[in-house]
Design a protein around this motif. Structure first.
Motif, PDB file in Angstrom:
ATOM      1  N   LEU A   1      16.619 -33.621 -18.167  1.00  0.00           N
ATOM      2  CA  LEU A   1      18.066 -33.734 -17.997  1.00  0.00           C
ATOM      3  C   LEU A   1      18.757 -33.914 -19.344  1.00  0.00           C
ATOM      4  O   LEU A   1      19.836 -33.356 -19.583  1.00  0.00           O
ATOM      5  N   SER A   2      18.128 -34.651 -20.242  1.00  0.00           N
ATOM      6  CA  SER A   2      18.736 -34.875 -21.560  1.00  0.00           C
ATOM      7  C   SER A   2      18.820 -33.588 -22.372  1.00  0.00           C
ATOM      8  O   SER A   2      19.627 -33.478 -23.296  1.00  0.00           O
ATOM      9  N   HIS A   3      17.961 -32.613 -22.020  1.00  0.00           N
ATOM     10  CA  HIS A   3      17.990 -31.296 -22.678  1.00  0.00           C
ATOM     11  C   HIS A   3      18.743 -30.261 -21.829  1.00  0.00           C
ATOM     12  O   HIS A   3      18.647 -29.056 -22.093  1.00  0.00           O
ATOM     13  N   ASP A   4      19.449 -30.728 -20.826  1.00  0.00           N
ATOM     14  CA  ASP A   4      20.308 -29.870 -19.994  1.00  0.00           C
ATOM     15  C   ASP A   4      19.542 -28.849 -19.150  1.00  0.00           C
ATOM     16  O   ASP A   4      20.055 -27.767 -18.853  1.00  0.00           O
ATOM     17  N   TYR A   5      18.310 -29.180 -18.767  1.00  0.00           N
ATOM     18  CA  TYR A   5      17.588 -28.292 -17.851  1.00  0.00           C
ATOM     19  C   TYR A   5      18.193 -28.391 -16.456  1.00  0.00           C
ATOM     20  O   TYR A   5      18.609 -29.474 -16.017  1.00  0.00           O
ATOM     21  N   THR A   6      18.237 -27.261 -15.792  1.00  0.00           N
ATOM     22  CA  THR A   6      18.745 -27.222 -14.424  1.00  0.00           C
ATOM     23  C   THR A   6      17.624 -27.043 -13.404  1.00  0.00           C
ATOM     24  O   THR A   6      17.828 -27.265 -12.221  1.00  0.00           O
ATOM     25  N   GLN A   7      16.433 -26.644 -13.888  1.00  0.00           N
ATOM     26  CA  GLN A   7      15.281 -26.476 -12.989  1.00  0.00           C
ATOM     27  C   GLN A   7      13.990 -26.703 -13.765  1.00  0.00           C
ATOM     28  O   GLN A   7      13.838 -26.221 -14.886  1.00  0.00           O
ATOM     29  N   ILE A   8      13.077 -27.447 -13.162  1.00  0.00           N
ATOM     30  CA  ILE A   8      11.755 -27.656 -13.758  1.00  0.00           C
ATOM     31  C   ILE A   8      10.691 -27.500 -12.680  1.00  0.00           C
ATOM     32  O   ILE A   8      10.945 -27.734 -11.495  1.00  0.00           O
ATOM     33  N   THR A   9       9.511 -27.076 -13.125  1.00  0.00           N
ATOM     34  CA  THR A   9       8.354 -27.028 -12.226  1.00  0.00           C
ATOM     35  C   THR A   9       7.264 -27.932 -12.778  1.00  0.00           C
ATOM     36  O   THR A   9       6.852 -27.782 -13.941  1.00  0.00           O
ATOM     37  N   PHE A  10       6.797 -28.856 -11.966  1.00  0.00           N
ATOM     38  CA  PHE A  10       5.602 -29.616 -12.313  1.00  0.00           C
ATOM     39  C   PHE A  10       4.392 -28.769 -11.944  1.00  0.00           C
ATOM     40  O   PHE A  10       4.239 -28.357 -10.786  1.00  0.00           O
TER      41      PHE A  10
ATOM     42  N   LYS B   1      18.345 -34.962  -6.290  1.00  0.00           N
ATOM     43  CA  LYS B   1      19.099 -33.907  -5.619  1.00  0.00           C
ATOM     44  C   LYS B   1      20.522 -33.845  -6.168  1.00  0.00           C
ATOM     45  O   LYS B   1      21.201 -34.855  -6.309  1.00  0.00           O
ATOM     46  N   GLY B   2      20.968 -32.646  -6.503  1.00  0.00           N
ATOM     47  CA  GLY B   2      22.302 -32.471  -7.066  1.00  0.00           C
ATOM     48  C   GLY B   2      22.352 -32.578  -8.573  1.00  0.00           C
ATOM     49  O   GLY B   2      23.346 -32.193  -9.197  1.00  0.00           O
ATOM     50  N   GLU B   3      21.274 -33.103  -9.179  1.00  0.00           N
ATOM     51  CA  GLU B   3      21.218 -33.219 -10.640  1.00  0.00           C
ATOM     52  C   GLU B   3      20.357 -32.126 -11.269  1.00  0.00           C
ATOM     53  O   GLU B   3      20.698 -31.570 -12.313  1.00  0.00           O
ATOM     54  N   ILE B   4      19.233 -31.842 -10.627  1.00  0.00           N
ATOM     55  CA  ILE B   4      18.274 -30.879 -11.167  1.00  0.00           C
ATOM     56  C   ILE B   4      17.391 -30.385 -10.026  1.00  0.00           C
ATOM     57  O   ILE B   4      17.079 -31.153  -9.105  1.00  0.00           O
ATOM     58  N   THR B   5      16.998 -29.120 -10.077  1.00  0.00           N
ATOM     59  CA  THR B   5      16.075 -28.566  -9.090  1.00  0.00           C
ATOM     60  C   THR B   5      14.651 -28.818  -9.562  1.00  0.00           C
ATOM     61  O   THR B   5      14.288 -28.468 -10.690  1.00  0.00           O
ATOM     62  N   ILE B   6      13.872 -29.440  -8.701  1.00  0.00           N
ATOM     63  CA  ILE B   6      12.483 -29.766  -9.030  1.00  0.00           C
ATOM     64  C   ILE B   6      11.559 -28.992  -8.090  1.00  0.00           C
ATOM     65  O   ILE B   6      11.712 -29.060  -6.864  1.00  0.00           O
ATOM     66  N   LEU B   7      10.617 -28.254  -8.669  1.00  0.00           N
ATOM     67  CA  LEU B   7       9.674 -27.464  -7.884  1.00  0.00           C
ATOM     68  C   LEU B   7       8.280 -28.057  -7.989  1.00  0.00           C
ATOM     69  O   LEU B   7       7.870 -28.565  -9.035  1.00  0.00           O
ATOM     70  N   ALA B   8       7.554 -27.969  -6.883  1.00  0.00           N
ATOM     71  CA  ALA B   8       6.163 -28.431  -6.832  1.00  0.00           C
ATOM     72  C   ALA B   8       5.246 -27.265  -7.153  1.00  0.00           C
ATOM     73  O   ALA B   8       5.289 -26.230  -6.490  1.00  0.00           O
ATOM     74  N   GLY B   9       4.429 -27.423  -8.179  1.00  0.00           N
ATOM     75  CA  GLY B   9       3.538 -26.345  -8.570  1.00  0.00           C
ATOM     76  C   GLY B   9       2.192 -26.848  -9.025  1.00  0.00           C
ATOM     77  O   GLY B   9       1.924 -28.053  -9.074  1.00  0.00           O
ATOM     78  N   LEU B  10       1.321 -25.906  -9.367  1.00  0.00           N
ATOM     79  CA  LEU B  10       0.022 -26.197  -9.945  1.00  0.00           C
ATOM     80  C   LEU B  10      -0.287 -25.150 -11.005  1.00  0.00           C
ATOM     81  O   LEU B  10       0.178 -24.012 -10.917  1.00  0.00           O
ATOM     82  N   GLU B  11      -1.067 -25.535 -11.990  1.00  0.00           N
ATOM     83  CA  GLU B  11      -1.674 -24.577 -12.908  1.00  0.00           C
ATOM     84  C   GLU B  11      -3.111 -24.401 -12.447  1.00  0.00           C
ATOM     85  O   GLU B  11      -3.926 -25.328 -12.550  1.00  0.00           O
TER      86      GLU B  11
END
Length: 264
Positions: free
Chosen positions: A29-38, A79-89
Motif C-alpha cells: 500500500l505504501s508503494h501504491d499497489y492496487t493488486q498483489i498476489t501471495f 477490502k476496498g484498499e487493495i485486491t489480494i489474490l491467493a496463489g502459489l509458486e
C-alpha cells in the motif's frame, strides 16, 4: 492506475522471513499497489527429495489450508484498499508431472492466481536446486561439464514445463524464466541462448501464457538484471505476451524491488 505485484512470498515460506502478511500488505500500500498476489512455494511433490540442506524449498501440505484461510481473512480486512489474490509458486519437476497434477487438482479450486517455476534440475540422476548458492551452481558446472551445459539444461526444462500437461489448474504464468543467470557475474555463459529463449517465448505465446517479470535479480549480487532482462521482455511483448511484475519478495522490505529499473 492499476499497479500489480504478482509474486510475493509470506511468513509461510520455510526459507523466508517472519514478517507478517499485514507487513507485506502495508508495504504494498505504501508503494501504491492496487493488486498483489501471495505466491508461496507450494509443497514439493511426494517422492521427490529436496536437495537443499534444510529441505525448506516448499511449504508443508499440512499448512496449506491455514495459508488459504489467512489470505481469505486478509481479503476481507483490506477490502476496498487493495485486491489480494491467493496463489502459489508451483515447482515443475521433471518426471513428477503426475504428482503435480494431482496436487493442482486438489488445491487448484482455491487459487486465484499461480506461477510455474523451475528451480530443480536433474543430470544423470542427480538433482540440484539451481539457484540455491554459488557453491551449488559451481558444483553443477563441474559435473555438467560447463556453464553452457547447465544453462542448456535449464532452458530445456523450462520449455518442458510450458509443454507439460498438468491439468486444468496448471499455472499460466512462467516464473523467472532466466533464473539460470542468477550467478552470471561469477559464471558467465559463452552462449547467449537466443534460440532457446525464442523457442520458450514462442511456446508461451502459442498457449497465451504470461511471463513473471521478476525484479529480484537486481538485488542478487551476481546477477544485476531482471528475470528475464529487458531484451527478452521486449521480444515477449512483440509476441503479445503479457508480462506481470513480480518482486519475488521474501520479506516485506522486498516489495517493489527492482521495479524502478524495469520497463513496466
Amino acid at each position: 492506475m492499476i499497479k500489480v505485484d504478482g509474486h510475493i512470498h509470506t511468513p509461510f515460506c520455510p526459507h523466508g522471513s517472519n514478517d507478517s502478511f499485514e507487513l507485506y500488505v502495508e508495504k504494498a500500500l505504501s508503494h501504491d499497489y492496487t493488486q498483489i498476489t501471495f505466491t508461496e512455494h507450494a509443497p514439493l511433490p511426494p517422492g521427490f527429495k529436496d536437495t537443499t540442506p534444510d529441505q525448506d524449498s516448499g511449504m508443508k501440505e499440512k499448512k496449506l489450508l491455514e495459508y488459504f484461510d489467512t489470505i481469505k481473512d486478509l481479503k476481507e480486512k483490506y477490502k476496498g484498499e487493495i485486491t489480494i489474490l491467493a496463489g502459489l509458486e508451483v515447482d515443475y519437476i521433471e518426471s513428477f508431472e503426475k504428482e503435480t497434477t494431482a496436487f493442482l487438482n486438489k488445491y487448484g479450486p482455491l487459487l486465484d492466481d499461480s506461477i510455474l517455476s523451475v528451480h530443480f534440475l536433474v543430470h544423470e540422476g542427480k538433482w540440484d536446486c539451481l539457484d540455491f548458492s554459488p557453491e551449488v551452481f559451481h558444483s553443477m558446472v563441474e559435473y555438467y561439464g560447463s556453464v553452457d551445459h547447465v544453462y542448456q539444461r535449464y532452458y530445456e526444462t523450462v520449455l518442458h514445463s510450458i509443454k507439460a500437461d498438468l491439468g486444468v489448474f496448471k499455472p499460466k504464468r512462467i516464473g523467472h524464466m532466466t533464473l539460470a543467470r542468477k550467478f552470471q557475474k561469477l559464471y558467465p555463459p559463452s552462449n547467449p541462448f537466443k534460440e532457446e529463449i525464442e523457442g520458450i517465448l514462442k511456446e508461451v505465446a502459442s498457449r497465451n501464457y504470461e511471463l513473471d517479470y521478476n525484479g529480484a535479480g537486481f538485488v542478487k549480487p551476481y546477477c544485476g538484471e531482471s528475470y528475464p532482462p529487458l531484451d527478452v521482455i521486449q521480444k515477449a511483448r512483440s509476441l503479445n505476451i503479457k508480462t506481470v511484475y513480480g518482486s519475488d519478495a521474501h520479506q516485506s522490505a522486498g516489495i517493489d524491488q527492482g521495479r524502478k529499473r524495469m520497463n513496466i
